[in-house]
Design an enzyme around this catalytic site. Structure first.
Site, PDB file in Angstrom:
ATOM      1  N   ASP A 170       0.874  -1.166   0.000  1.00 17.68           N
ATOM      2  CA  ASP A 170       0.000   0.000   0.000  1.00 17.68           C
ATOM      3  C   ASP A 170       0.913   1.218   0.000  1.00 17.68           C
ATOM      4  O   ASP A 170       2.101   1.125   0.293  1.00 17.68           O
ATOM      5  CB  ASP A 170      -0.974  -0.004   1.194  1.00 17.68           C
ATOM      6  CG  ASP A 170      -2.182   0.896   0.911  1.00 17.68           C
ATOM      7  OD1 ASP A 170      -2.075   1.769   0.015  1.00 17.68           O
ATOM      8  OD2 ASP A 170      -3.239   0.747   1.566  1.00 17.68           O
TER       9      ASP A 170
HETATM   10  C1  BGC Z   1      -5.106   3.199  -0.166  1.00 22.68           C
HETATM   11  C2  BGC Z   1      -5.076   2.197  -1.300  1.00 22.68           C
HETATM   12  C3  BGC Z   1      -4.856   2.916  -2.602  1.00 22.68           C
HETATM   13  C4  BGC Z   1      -3.545   3.678  -2.521  1.00 22.68           C
HETATM   14  C5  BGC Z   1      -3.181   4.408  -3.795  1.00 22.68           C
HETATM   15  C6  BGC Z   1      -3.938   4.164  -0.191  1.00 22.68           C
HETATM   16  O1  BGC Z   1      -4.198   5.271   0.597  1.00 22.68           O
HETATM   17  O2  BGC Z   1      -5.164   2.532   1.068  1.00 22.68           O
HETATM   18  O3  BGC Z   1      -6.278   1.469  -1.324  1.00 22.68           O
HETATM   19  O4  BGC Z   1      -4.870   2.015  -3.656  1.00 22.68           O
HETATM   20  O5  BGC Z   1      -3.668   4.634  -1.487  1.00 22.68           O
HETATM   21  O6  BGC Z   1      -3.982   5.514  -3.992  1.00 22.68           O
END
Ligand code: BGC
Length: 720
Positions: A238
């Protein structure tokens, strides 16, 4: 040469030619949504994008400013909980197909979707991005979504692995969950997504499990994913979930992504190179990561072969969004057939409530979408009524402007700010005055019209990444508004738009008709209008329980939610209906619940059980549409273990099927069950175990409305 051998050969050939710097470039972000390619070897960068409801808008490569062009408007699909409410695997595939085509159409390689975490509590801000409280339903919907996405030579990226079930302290909360619960409830759908869905990529979660950050967890990434599930796909972190170079390098993680633009300083960038050069980390670990990335690329035909072409914003995608929205609507209450409405009798229609007039696509966090268009319920109604009915709109409830508008994109600072509250804690005097005025206006108008529809619920200030809800209450004093409107017009139809359950306390008793819609995509308003006027018959069923109040939820009652630095899932396997059922708790609406404009009768349950090498049980049942209109019924098969050697929930969902029936039509529905329908995770053998004994097969229209049941016996014990 067989395809697999060929792929591995291509990988090894490339790997041999890559320098350490080039390999390092491939395993971490070199842009906010991409890695570095190696031009001289024709290895392109890996391009990723959110998210679960459509392909997100285009950002600058190294900052969170939107590019701002007109070419990144997209098809806005219903959210995952809406899709789950359809209980329609074919629609899930079509949903995935649209998402995959749009991803490819926008020139991306990986779509950061679907979110498949278990809905542990109604409070979680990201519930709308997830599918269900039940691992079986989650897995059954996730697999076709992934297959649909990957049809277009792009990769799904199931997220967030694992036990990412709350937003409070999401970056640092350490989850304690016992082994059986972990496997049976929280890992089960991921296992399906990987082993059945064959998701080419998976995203590690922000939180910790047993003291280890998920993106650095040898247990999760190496032991479970790579060894137990034989996973040779790509593990992506993540955004900002990595904290330690050595641990990440050794854990099995392939790509480190983050939200900051100091790309060379990422843990798996220069710091990792230094560790390798100093001999602290073996380069073979990096090679393994590069192999996984190249394998992903080869699977997507990025290195060889002809890659599928994509499409975005084609009319077909809008039709698919509408088809899903239609089936996602859940009719919660319909006393004396208050619905559907009859347009001929309505000269003046009053529409109350901000959610009738609200655009939701641009909110929620990383799931936000720059939608090509979004039909609000108000527009849907006006479109439907075609000018022959006067439609009056009043706000009804007042939503205060945001506390402070910040120019920076929330994600830029998302690793520092715990959460981004758009909710005003203190209600100002001015707000109170406006609320009173709005309420008075709505009540006055409601006395003078032929029909009233009130749209309330939540919005993405509540259903949002980065923040949980404190309770299940309706915000903006909506309870008072609904009560007052119902007093002057008891026939008022209530429509709730939200991604998570809300308390409907007092007013639900006084209302005659309540319809539930989720964030239902660009055609959500069209679908709602069709359902309200009976052009379509609602057929959605709840993929989550609606408890009476937040504190009834086992996570809050027995376990902890949101906990502090640690959170203990003490409720164990008793998540959602498993708990409410077992403890005979009253709920507002149970799991699997949803009404129709028609009714269905069930009869002739017959079961043929066979146990040779494996369990093979054929369950057949007949269902008849006994009403006057066509409709779809979702038959749910639950299994109750009658003499288990371990604690088991009262019953568990093990199969379901949706059938469309004309009035008076009868269809035979056949379910086939194998050993997997009977098992629990056995901590002694570290396998799932379907033990011999008596089981009740229950066929129902919801988890509480079981129509037919029969006991069968398993003579042997099976493992899987
Ligand atoms: C989220 C993810 C997301 C990533 C990219 C994070 O804050 O938890 O689900 O894909 O950001 O935007």
């Amino acid at each position: 040469m067989d395809k697999m051998k060929q792929t591995e050969e291509i990988i090894e050939e490339l790997l041999e030619q890559l320098t350490l710097d080039e390999k390092i470039g491939m395993i971490h972000g070199n842009g906010l949504f991409q890695t570095k390619g190696v031009e001289r070897l024709h290895i392109p960068p890996l391009k990723m994008s959110d998210g679960p409801m459509g392909v997100r808008n285009e950002f600058e490569k190294d900052n969170w400013n939107s590019v701002g062009n007109t070419d990144d408007f997209v098809t806005y699909l219903p959210c995952n909980s809406a899709l789950a409410a359809t209980w329609n695997r074919k629609l899930a595939y079509r949903f995935g197909k649209v998402l995959g085509e749009e991803t490819r159409g926008r020139g991306k390689d990986v779509i950061l979707a679907p979110g498949i975490n278990i809905i542990r509590s109604p409070a979680c801000g990201r519930n709308f991005e997830y599918l269900s409280e039940d691992p079986y339903l989650t897995g059954q919907m996730a697999v076709p979504i992934i297959k649909g996405i990957q049809k277009s030579d792009v990769s799904a990226c199931v997220k967030h692995f694992a036990v990412n079930n709350q937003e409070t302290n999401r970056l640092c909360v350490d989850v304690e969950v016992e082994e059986r619960t972990l496997h049976e409830i929280y890992l089960a759908a991921f296992k399906e997504a990987i082993m059945e869905g064959k998701s080419h990529a998976i995203m590690g979660a922000y939180n910790l499990l047993k003291g280890e950050h998920c993106c650095e967890s040898e247990f999760l990434l190496h032991h479970i994913l790579r060894q137990e599930w034989n996973y040779d796909g790509c593990i992506i972190s993540d955004w900002g979930a990595v904290h330690d170079t050595k641990k990440a390098a050794k854990s099995g993680l392939d790509v480190e992504m983050s939200v900051t633009n100091n790309f060379d300083e990422y843990y798996m960038a220069e710091p990792l190179k230094k560790e390798i050069l100093e001999g602290n980390i073996d380069e073979s670990l990096i090679n393994e990561k590069v192999r996984n990335i190249l394998r992903l690329m080869e699977r997507l035909h990025m290195l060889s072969g002809k890659r599928a072409r994509g499409y975005y914003n084609i009319p077909k995608h809008q039709e698919e969004a509408l088809a899903i929205a239609r089936e996602s609507i859940v009719l919660l209450k319909n006393e004396n057939n208050r619905l559907p409405l009859c347009e001929d009798k309505i000269k003046k229609l009053l529409v109350i409530g901000e959610n009738a007039n609200k655009i939701h696509s641009n909110g929620g966090g990383s799931a936000e979408i720059k939608a090509l268009y979004e039909i609000s319920p108000l527009m849907g109604l006006k479109k439907r009524l075609g000018g022959n009915t006067e439609v009056i709109y009043v706000n009804g409830y007042y939503v205060e402007p945001k506390m402070e508008e910040n120019d920076a994109n929330w994600q830029e600072t998302s690793l520092e700010d715990a959460l981004l509250s758009n909710r005003n804690k203190e209600i100002s005097l001015e707000t109170k005055v406006i609320r009173d005025l709005y309420l008075k206006e709505a009540v006055e108008q409601a006395k003078r019209v032929d029909e009233v529809i009130l749209f309330g619920g939540l919005n993405h200030d509540y259903d949002s990444e980065g923040i949980d809800r404190d309770d299940m209450k309706l915000p903006y004093d909506q309870d008072r508004l609904i009560q007052e409107v119902l007093k002057v017009n008891p026939n008022t139809v209530i429509v709730m738009v939200a991604g998570s359950p809300v308390e409907m306390g007092e007013w639900i008793k006084n209302s005659k008709a309540v319809m539930w819609s989720w964030y239902a995509g660009m055609e959500g308003g069209t679908a709602l209008a069709e359902a309200l006027f009976g052009d379509i018959n609602p057929s959605g069923k709840l993929p989550v329980t609606f408890p009476n109040q937040l504190n009834d939820c086992p996570a809050h009652l027995i376990g902890e939610y949101p906990g502090g630095k640690k959170v203990s899932y003490r409720e164990g396997i008793q998540v959602g209906y498993r708990y409410y059922d077992t403890h005979q708790m009253d709920t507002q609406f149970c799991f699997g619940y949803g009404l129709s404009y028609t009714e269905f009768a069930y009869k002739n349950l017959s079961i043929i059980a066979n146990e040779n090498e494996d369990v093979s049980i054929t369950v057949s049942v007949e269902t008849t549409n006994i009403g006057c209109v066509e409709g779809s019924e979702i038959l749910q098969l639950y299994i109750a273990s009658k003499n288990a050697s371990v604690e088991r929930p009262l019953k568990e969902l093990k199969e379901f099927q949706k059938v469309l029936l004309k009035p008076n039509e009868t269809k035979e529905v056949i379910f086939t069950l194998d050993r997997k329908a009977f098992g629990f995770y056995d901590v002694n053998t570290k396998q799932f175990k379907a033990e011999s004994g008596r089981y009740e097969i229950c066929i129902g229209s919801s988890s509480k409305d079981i129509r037919l049941q029969k006991i069968i016996e398993l003579n042997n014990t099976y493992y899987y």
